[in-house]
Scaffold this active site. Structure first.
Site, PDB file in Angstrom:
ATOM      1  CG  HIS A  77      32.744  36.341  63.079  1.00 55.89           C
ATOM      2  ND1 HIS A  77      33.583  35.270  63.168  1.00 55.89           N
ATOM      3  CD2 HIS A  77      31.566  35.934  63.616  1.00 55.89           C
ATOM      4  CE1 HIS A  77      32.932  34.258  63.728  1.00 55.89           C
ATOM      5  NE2 HIS A  77      31.705  34.628  64.004  1.00 55.89           N
TER       6      HIS A  77
ATOM      7  CG  HIS B 242      36.013  33.723  67.741  1.00 52.89           C
ATOM      8  ND1 HIS B 242      36.352  34.692  66.830  1.00 52.89           N
ATOM      9  CD2 HIS B 242      35.627  32.652  67.006  1.00 52.89           C
ATOM     10  CE1 HIS B 242      36.169  34.226  65.599  1.00 52.89           C
ATOM     11  NE2 HIS B 242      35.732  32.990  65.685  1.00 52.89           N
TER      12      HIS B 242
HETATM   13  C1  BG6 Z   1      34.575  30.765  63.241  1.00 52.36           C
HETATM   14  C2  BG6 Z   1      35.108  29.376  63.464  1.00 52.36           C
HETATM   15  O1  BG6 Z   1      35.608  31.704  63.395  1.00 52.36           O
HETATM   16  O2  BG6 Z   1      33.549  31.031  64.198  1.00 52.36           O
HETATM   17  C3  BG6 Z   1      34.000  28.365  63.337  1.00 52.36           C
HETATM   18  O3  BG6 Z   1      36.119  29.102  62.494  1.00 52.36           O
HETATM   19  C4  BG6 Z   1      32.843  28.709  64.244  1.00 52.36           C
HETATM   20  O4  BG6 Z   1      34.472  27.063  63.622  1.00 52.36           O
HETATM   21  C5  BG6 Z   1      32.432  30.170  64.093  1.00 52.36           C
HETATM   22  O5  BG6 Z   1      31.766  27.877  63.901  1.00 52.36           O
HETATM   23  C6  BG6 Z   1      31.438  30.546  65.183  1.00 52.36           C
HETATM   24  O6  BG6 Z   1      30.901  31.817  64.919  1.00 52.36           O
HETATM   25  P1  BG6 Z   1      29.489  32.224  65.499  1.00 52.36           P
HETATM   26  O7  BG6 Z   1      29.336  33.667  65.124  1.00 52.36           O
HETATM   27  O8  BG6 Z   1      28.473  31.341  64.838  1.00 52.36           O
HETATM   28  O9  BG6 Z   1      29.527  32.002  66.988  1.00 52.36           O
END
Ligand code: BG6
Length: 509
Positions: free
Chosen positions: A201, A264
């Protein structure tokens, strides 16, 4: 911008266009992800006129629900989690009759036949042309079962000319390289690679999508992104949340390295530092990312002690420590924080450290990339100021999405004292429309078949290969000592040492 470039970019991002009418089948629709992200994203796409007419939603889960109960649950989820408020009741009144529900047990083959029949009926009723997006928002334990049964039930391929079947898969894509390969093999048995959309995402976030534009649609940044000008790069994804009462059991198996770095952080690193693709096509971009990921050198067992820091949050004030969280073992050695330095074995980046850090229960939620440039070589202004920092390019992903360039400027007046100045671009100010949520962007792309912002199988395997290498080195050297840091702090101080020079420091959270 020349017309050709503009068209290419628009083609690559397709954002702002309408997705084709289709049936969006959400497996695991009563789960957390569907409530928090997917249902609100569908609603907001409808709100901004980006869904093809008609778009049908078919929720699938274990629980017996009828359509009316399902719609009520979805409205509750949208009301609780949509970024746009208040909910447009008139829109929901018109849209909700197209939300349907089908109960299914993941391991019951007969249920897939019933699902196929229901889809056939919906298709005939709404004339959606056999176009289907299957969103598998289910846990890793049952994902392969679902994929296998979709194939058995004949749900994996288009039923008529002009139709399509696309499948969206959520992370984790395995726990290591062998399990990722196994998952990819399973997907390959049912689907062709161009049917599979693996979601990270982060790639749906506006400033991450903009990285390609920043680098390749402009002339001023790209020539500087190499070992000649860059001193080091910092990539941070810091979070204030801990396990949120529900993620302890998952985290016990994952840890920060697998949960955040494998996905990420490595994606951010690849988009920032990969070579230019020949064209802005999904295939060319994926090729470049894979090539880049393969060029990252995993630290050897001797290097891990110097180049990695593992931490775990300890109780502080009201905040429980990780070991007190639900589903977590009282003597857990799992890291909730990791910082590490990586080097890339290619001509562009040889010798330039990439410092990555991520952690839970930290002082602030902040995701950003900071490119720190080398100092001006001749030292002409050395006398003018001794507090000057280096030039930095700051790509803010959260909060305050935007781009900053920190350069030195002269303090007004007769003297020639210099101070850092920040040239600052903010999405929130520059564009009238608020940035869409990552999931809106990605859903619209998956419906349109635009794969640029999704992960290809070999990309996932390349990042697991690197992460497995780091873990192997960790284990060979005896896991680096776990450093406890108080919840709400900036994480272990030891992470500062990775930067190697007392005058270099992490950009503050
Ligand atoms: C997810 C992780 O992919 O991304 C989580 O599994 C994390 O642990 C999250 O909290 C963080 O996403 P964002 O968009 O809030 O930075």
């Amino acid at each position: 911008m020349p017309r050709r470039d503009r068209n290419q970019i628009e083609q690559a991002f397709l954002w702002g266009q309408q997705a084709p009418p289709c049936i969006l089948v959400i497996f695991g629709v009563t789960g957390d992800l569907a409530a928090r992200k997917i249902a609100p994203a569908i609603y907001n796409l409808a709100r901004s006129g980006q869904l093809g007419e008609p778009t049908i939603v078919l929720g699938v889960a274990r629980r017996p629900l009828d359509d009316v109960q399902f719609r009520a649950e979805m409205l509750r989820a949208i009301t609780n989690h949509s970024h746009s408020q208040p909910i447009d009741q008139e829109l929901w009144r018109r849209f909700s009759p197209r939300w349907h529900y089908q109960a299914l047990q993941a391991d019951n083959e007969g249920d897939y036949l019933a699902l196929a029949q229901r889809l056939g009926e919906l298709d005939a009723r709404y004339k959606t042309g056999g176009r289907r997006l299957l969103y598998l928002a289910v846990g890793p334990d049952i994902l392969q079962k679902v994929v296998c049964n979709l194939r058995q039930g004949g749900l994996h391929k288009p039923q008529r000319p002009g139709g399509f079947v696309r499948v969206v898969v959520e992370k984790p894509f395995g726990w290591d390289l062998p399990s990722a390969r196994q998952l990819n093999r399973c997907l390959r048995r049912a689907f062709r690679e161009n049917q599979v959309f693996r979601i990270d995402h982060y790639l749906g976030k506006e400033s991450v999508g903009n990285l390609l534009v920043l680098r390749f649609a402009n002339t001023v940044i790209e020539p500087l992104l190499n070992r000649r000008y860059v001193d080091h790069v910092q990539i941070t994804a810091a979070e204030t949340v801990g396990m949120e009462g529900r993620r302890g059991a998952y985290y016990e198996q994952a840890g920060a390295l697998r949960d955040m770095v494998q996905s990420h952080l490595l994606q951010l690193m690849a988009l920032l530092a990969m070579e230019a693709p020949a064209r802005l096509s999904a295939g060319d971009i994926h090729d470049r990312k894979v090539e880049f990921l393969r060029a990252i050198a995993p630290p050897t067992a001797r290097q891990v002690a110097r180049r990695t820091v593992r931490g775990q949050y300890a109780p502080s004030g009201e905040f429980p420590g990780y070991r007190q969280e639900l589903g977590v073992s009282g003597d857990s050695e799992v890291e909730t924080y990791v910082a590490l330095s990586l080097f890339v074995r290619n001509r562009r980046w040889a010798g330039v450290p990439f410092h990555l850090r991520t952690g839970k229960a930290l002082a602030a939620k902040s995701s950003r990339i900071v490119v720190v440039f080398k100092r001006e070589a001749a030292g002409m202004f050395r006398e003018a100021c001794d507090v000057r920092g280096p030039n930095c390019l700051v790509i803010r992903i959260y909060p305050d999405e935007g781009i900053g360039l920190i350069i030195d400027g002269k303090v007004p007046g007769p003297s020639s004292i210099l101070r850092p100045m920040n040239l600052n671009f903010r999405y929130g100010e520059a564009f009238e429309a608020a940035s869409p949520e990552a999931y809106e962007h990605l859903l619209a792309d998956a419906m349109s078949g635009e794969a640029t912002l999704f992960l290809r199988n070999d990309e996932v395997e390349a990042s697991w290969n690197l992460i497995d290498g780091i873990r192997t080195s960790w284990i060979a050297a005896g896991l680096p000592k776990l450093i406890l840091y108080p919840a709400g702090s900036s994480g272990p101080e030891q992470a500062d040492r990775l930067l190697g020079d007392p005058y270099k420091h992490w950009h503050p959270l």
